[in-house]
Each structure stands twice: as C-alpha cells, then as structure tokens.
Scaffold this motif. Structure first.
Motif, PDB file in Angstrom:
ATOM      1  N   SER A   6       0.879  -1.163   0.000  1.00 10.11           N
ATOM      2  CA  SER A   6       0.000   0.000   0.000  1.00 10.11           C
ATOM      3  C   SER A   6       0.919   1.217   0.000  1.00 10.11           C
ATOM      4  O   SER A   6       1.689   1.423   0.947  1.00 10.11           O
ATOM      5  N   THR A  47      -2.386   0.414  -4.485  1.00  8.27           N
ATOM      6  CA  THR A  47      -2.266  -0.934  -3.939  1.00  8.27           C
ATOM      7  C   THR A  47      -1.679  -1.807  -5.039  1.00  8.27           C
ATOM      8  O   THR A  47      -2.230  -1.885  -6.129  1.00  8.27           O
ATOM      9  N   LEU A  76       1.504  -5.017   3.466  1.00 10.35           N
ATOM     10  CA  LEU A  76       0.354  -5.695   4.069  1.00 10.35           C
ATOM     11  C   LEU A  76       0.416  -7.210   3.890  1.00 10.35           C
ATOM     12  O   LEU A  76      -0.541  -7.909   4.202  1.00 10.35           O
ATOM     13  N   THR A  79       0.380  -8.995   7.385  1.00  9.96           N
ATOM     14  CA  THR A  79      -0.442  -8.380   8.418  1.00  9.96           C
ATOM     15  C   THR A  79      -1.885  -8.829   8.249  1.00  9.96           C
ATOM     16  O   THR A  79      -2.273  -9.322   7.194  1.00  9.96           O
ATOM     17  N   SER A  81      -5.185  -8.099   7.237  1.00  6.75           N
ATOM     18  CA  SER A  81      -5.746  -7.036   6.397  1.00  6.75           C
ATOM     19  C   SER A  81      -7.008  -7.517   5.697  1.00  6.75           C
ATOM     20  O   SER A  81      -7.291  -8.709   5.629  1.00  6.75           O
ATOM     21  N   GLU A  83      -8.818  -7.611   2.117  1.00  2.00           N
ATOM     22  CA  GLU A  83      -8.547  -7.496   0.683  1.00  2.00           C
ATOM     23  C   GLU A  83      -9.840  -7.728  -0.077  1.00  2.00           C
ATOM     24  O   GLU A  83     -10.595  -8.637   0.244  1.00  2.00           O
ATOM     25  N   SER A 153      -6.554  -3.181  -0.515  1.00  2.00           N
ATOM     26  CA  SER A 153      -6.283  -3.788   0.781  1.00  2.00           C
ATOM     27  C   SER A 153      -6.108  -2.711   1.833  1.00  2.00           C
ATOM     28  O   SER A 153      -5.555  -1.648   1.564  1.00  2.00           O
ATOM     29  N   ALA A 155      -5.213  -2.492   6.196  1.00  2.00           N
ATOM     30  CA  ALA A 155      -4.893  -3.205   7.436  1.00  2.00           C
ATOM     31  C   ALA A 155      -6.099  -3.172   8.352  1.00  2.00           C
ATOM     32  O   ALA A 155      -6.835  -2.189   8.407  1.00  2.00           O
ATOM     33  N   ARG A 156      -6.326  -4.274   9.049  1.00  3.66           N
ATOM     34  CA  ARG A 156      -7.437  -4.326  10.002  1.00  3.66           C
ATOM     35  C   ARG A 156      -7.147  -3.413  11.176  1.00  3.66           C
ATOM     36  O   ARG A 156      -6.005  -3.167  11.545  1.00  3.66           O
TER      37      ARG A 156
END
Length: 161
Positions: A6, A47, A76, A79, A81, A83, A153, A155-156
């Motif tokens: 990202s 992305t 990412l 991690t 994430s 998507e 995507s 990240a959570r």
C-alpha cells in the motif's frame, strides 16, 4: 512470493507512471494494481501486488522510498488485512438456466446488474479465491465476458483492549 504493498503518494499527474516505471524497470511483474483518492484529496493510495523474493523486494521498497512523491509504504503481506476485488461477469443465460445462475449469484452474495435476452451480468466483490470460485461455477454456462479490478487492501483495525 507475492507482496501486497500500500503506497501513499501525492495526488498529482505522473506519480503513478513514476511508481510503476520504477517497478517495471527492475524487472518485476505487477500482478495487480489499483489506485484511488484517500480521505485527503492531496494524496492517493496505490495498492500493488508484486512477485519478488525478499532481497529484491527490500531493494524495491528502498527505491520507492527515494521517490519524492511517495509519502509512505506499508507492506500488508503478513499483516491482518482486508482485501477485496470487484468482478463483472457476463454469462450466457437462456430461460432454462437463469434460475440456476440466480442461485449461484445468491450463494456468493453477488448482484445481477443487467439482464439481456441471452445473458446475465453479475457484479461480485470479495477476495480473489471467492471470485475465482464463482467464476468456476459459472464457466459451464458460458462466460461471455469477465473483468476484474485490482486488489485493494487495508490493514485491520487494532482490537480495543
């Protein structure tokens, strides 16, 4: 290995060209590319899905960081994430099979966005494996056209303690 990057960049003409040019000049294939505005109108987020070994990937990110229009690069890949991709599928669908296709659409939580005399156009979002699964089930009916966006995507969010 496929890496998910990202890249936060300036929202200016030519920035995408410089970023993708740098990647392609180094011999990397961009598997997926998606670009859009962010919450800040002066910045865009690119992305990228790029295949590279760890040494080459490290070199690539160092080179990207040298570009003045690049503000931040987030990997990412490893991690947690979210998507997503978007796909539009036009499938052959005469009256005899429309109900079967509609059941598949329902199972994948997709939407029918257009109906023609002999075709149905379906819109679906999800991760790559979900979209591939839907395409595989629709293939026997006759895929007339398929178009997919690149992966996006994010990240959570960190869980609240």
């Amino acid at each position: 290995m496929i890496h998910v990057l990202s890249v936060l960049v300036e929202n200016r003409s030519g920035v995408l060209s410089r970023v993708t040019g740098l990647i392609s000049r180094r011999g990397f294939n961009i598997e997926s590319l998606s670009v859009g505005h962010t919450e800040d109108p002066t910045k865009s987020r690119i992305t990228l899905l790029v295949e590279a070994d760890s040494v080459a990937y490290e070199q690539l990110t160092k080179q990207l960081n040298k570009l003045t229009s690049v503000h931040k690069i987030t990997d990412l890949t490893h991690t947690s994430s979210i998507e997503r991709e978007l796909v539009l599928v036009r499938v052959m669908a005469d009256a005899a099979v429309r109900s079967e296709i509609m059941q598949i659409v329902q199972i994948f939580r997709a939407n029918i966005v257009d109906v023609g005399r002999n075709t149905i156009t379906i819109e679906a979002t999800g991760d790559a494996s979900k979209l591939k699964g839907m395409e595989d089930l629709l293939r026997p009916y006759g895929l007339k056209e398929v178009i997919r966006t690149g992966t996006i995507s994010l990240a959570r969010s960190a869980k609240d303690a």
